[in-house]
Design an enzyme around this catalytic site. Structure first.
Site, PDB file in Angstrom:
ATOM      1  N   ASP A 163      -4.762  -9.289   3.447  1.00  0.00           N
ATOM      2  CA  ASP A 163      -3.525  -9.979   3.818  1.00  0.00           C
ATOM      3  C   ASP A 163      -3.715 -10.922   4.929  1.00  0.00           C
ATOM      4  O   ASP A 163      -3.055 -12.058   5.116  1.00  0.00           O
ATOM      5  CB  ASP A 163      -2.328  -9.236   3.946  1.00  0.00           C
ATOM      6  N   HIS A 177       1.889 -10.261  11.790  1.00  0.00           N
ATOM      7  CA  HIS A 177       3.092  -9.746  10.743  1.00  0.00           C
ATOM      8  C   HIS A 177       4.351 -10.076  11.783  1.00  0.00           C
ATOM      9  O   HIS A 177       4.351  -9.633  12.809  1.00  0.00           O
ATOM     10  CB  HIS A 177       3.052  -8.552  10.096  1.00  0.00           C
ATOM     11  N   GLU A 193      -8.691  -7.395   6.699  1.00  0.00           N
ATOM     12  CA  GLU A 193      -7.834  -6.794   5.752  1.00  0.00           C
ATOM     13  C   GLU A 193      -7.439  -7.960   4.985  1.00  0.00           C
ATOM     14  O   GLU A 193      -7.313  -9.059   5.378  1.00  0.00           O
ATOM     15  CB  GLU A 193      -6.662  -6.095   5.974  1.00  0.00           C
ATOM     16  N   ASP A 208      -2.821  -7.186  13.469  1.00  0.00           N
ATOM     17  CA  ASP A 208      -1.647  -6.304  13.073  1.00  0.00           C
ATOM     18  C   ASP A 208      -0.955  -5.549  14.249  1.00  0.00           C
ATOM     19  O   ASP A 208       0.088  -5.051  14.008  1.00  0.00           O
ATOM     20  CB  ASP A 208      -2.308  -5.394  12.207  1.00  0.00           C
ATOM     21  N   HIS A 243      -9.158 -10.019  12.001  1.00  0.00           N
ATOM     22  CA  HIS A 243      -8.920  -8.592  11.187  1.00  0.00           C
ATOM     23  C   HIS A 243      -9.146  -8.982   9.650  1.00  0.00           C
ATOM     24  O   HIS A 243      -8.571  -9.977   9.234  1.00  0.00           O
ATOM     25  CB  HIS A 243      -7.470  -8.116  11.148  1.00  0.00           C
ATOM     26  N   HIS A 259       0.866  -1.383  -0.013  1.00  0.00           N
ATOM     27  CA  HIS A 259       0.102  -0.071   0.127  1.00  0.00           C
ATOM     28  C   HIS A 259       0.936   1.187   0.103  1.00  0.00           C
ATOM     29  O   HIS A 259       0.416   2.076   0.629  1.00  0.00           O
ATOM     30  CB  HIS A 259      -1.026   0.060   1.068  1.00  0.00           C
ATOM     31  N   HIS A 269      -5.662  -1.509  13.466  1.00  0.00           N
ATOM     32  CA  HIS A 269      -5.613  -0.124  12.756  1.00  0.00           C
ATOM     33  C   HIS A 269      -7.077  -0.131  12.120  1.00  0.00           C
ATOM     34  O   HIS A 269      -6.921   0.963  10.975  1.00  0.00           O
ATOM     35  CB  HIS A 269      -4.563   0.121  11.917  1.00  0.00           C
ATOM     36  N   TYR A 320       7.008   0.222  10.870  1.00  0.00           N
ATOM     37  CA  TYR A 320       5.570  -0.387  11.172  1.00  0.00           C
ATOM     38  C   TYR A 320       4.624   0.557  11.719  1.00  0.00           C
ATOM     39  O   TYR A 320       3.813   0.840  11.389  1.00  0.00           O
ATOM     40  CB  TYR A 320       5.580  -1.820  11.426  1.00  0.00           C
TER      41      TYR A 320
END
Length: 397
Positions: A82, A224, A80, A163, A78, A24, A144, A191
């Protein structure tokens, strides 16, 4: 593909993405991991999935431990892509009895996949029995994304944090005690600066909430980077530090140049800042990525921006980085601007207005040079640097 044992009941079954270099618009020079976790028990549970392209790798790791068909529960902390990209395939292949998400996760996943996944919502305080242990949920809204939540495996004392507390860092060494701090610390800071920084006030409130809840996990397992098993308090303390946004005597000069004039001005400003006792990072957009600039700005007190004029506007690379930094909402900065021009200096004045819209306190008039800077302009650059250094010192008193 083998799973990695974390505890007697918990395995890492994620994927390592060695090759990703852009996330991103964030430069991921060391790749990343997409962490998913398998909890064994009477009701085997999969916590999060992986990016769609890594579905096969995740399933192979699961198969190294159990038959995926034995998984009864999937939890998506989450939505998102990924972490949820492989969710539809996993649900189709595993056919779990239940798939748990937050209320916002329900909304997001439905909007992303447009298919019936038989989702069930949970909220802070809810618990599920996974057979021999209990998983409780803590919503972590805007850490987030609005859907973010934590899952806590109570008896094993493992906290799965999606995350939060992670980093984009591809490594085959999947635990904190296996990785050298000098290798991962910058990536953890980067990060935070590029993903979590806008939500720093929420981070501080959330850390206080978790403390009041009495959560003191022996293992923190983010989505991550690596798993924190030796010293999970280290990353929690770093988040508290970064969220406080306590600056040091440091200025970041961000600029670009066409024929070298703006760079000559940047060099003089940087030298004057050093003379005033301020640490300086002089960062050319020719050589630096926007996400590295955001990282350097995390502990800075000042942002100084310089641009040449192109087509009656600021240089495109400066428009790019300022748009990016505006969204990260770094607090407490003082700033100034400078640049060179050939016909009209007006775009350089626009730089100051852009800083003000970012909440930066502009403390000196812009220094402008008609083409190549002469001795007077270079002297004005030094005065700008010394002025900013003095203003930084005042803020730190």
């Amino acid at each position: 593909m083998q799973a990695v044992k974390i505890t007697e009941k918990v395995y890492w079954v994620g994927a390592i993405d060695w090759n990703i270099r852009d996330f991103h618009g964030y430069s991921t020079k060391r790749g990343t991991t997409y962490n998913a976790y398998l909890v064994l028990g009477e009701k085997p549970t999969l916590i999060d999935t992986v990016k769609k392209e890594f579905y096969g790798e995740m399933m192979a790791r699961i198969k190294s431990v159990i038959d995926p068909k034995k998984i009864k529960i999937i939890i998506s902390n989450h939505s998102e892509m990924d972490h949820s990209g492989a969710l539809p395939q996993a649900v189709a292949a595993i056919e779990p009895e239940e798939v748990y998400v937050s209320a916002m996760g329900m909304k997001d996943i439905t909007a992303q996949f447009h298919q019936e996944l038989k989702l069930k919502t949970v909220k802070t305080g809810d618990k599920i029995d996974v057979g021999g242990d209990t998983i409780s949920f803590v919503e972590a809204r805007m850490l987030h994304w609005p859907d973010s939540m934590f899952s806590y495996l109570e008896k094993e004392n493992v906290l799965f944090t999606n995350d939060v507390f992670g980093m984009h860092y591809a490594t085959s060494k999947l635990f904190d005690d296996e990785n050298e701090e000098r290798m991962w610390l910058y990536e953890a800071e980067k990060y935070y600066a590029n993903i979590v920084l806008p939500y720093s006030d929420i981070v501080l409130r959330f850390l206080d909430q978790v403390k009041k809840m009495g959560l003191a996990p022996r293992i923190i397992a983010p989505d991550h980077g690596f798993v924190w098993r030796k010293d999970p308090a280290k990353i929690v303390n770093l988040y508290a530090k970064w969220a406080a946004q306590a600056p040091k005597n440091k200025a970041v000069i961000v600029y670009d140049t066409m024929w070298g004039s703006t760079e000559k001005m940047a060099v003089q400003i940087a030298d004057a800042l050093r003379e005033g006792g301020t640490e300086v990072k002089q960062l050319s957009m020719h050589a630096c990525h926007r996400s590295d600039i955001a990282t350097e700005l995390l502990d800075a007190s000042a942002l100084i921006v310089g641009s040449p004029v192109l087509n009656s506007g600021i240089f495109p690379s400066l428009a790019d980085v300022l748009c990016y930094l505006k969204g990260l909402r770094k607090k407490g900065l003082v700033g100034a601007t400078f640049g060179s021009y050939g016909w009209s200096p007006a775009p350089i004045d626009e730089l100051g207005k852009m800083l003000e819209t970012m909440g930066v306190q502009v403390v000196a008039p812009a220094v402008k040079s008609l083409f190549v800077p002469d001795e007077t302009v270079l002297k004005n650059c030094r005065e700008l640097g010394l002025t900013v250094s003095k203003e930084v010192a005042k803020k730190l008193q």
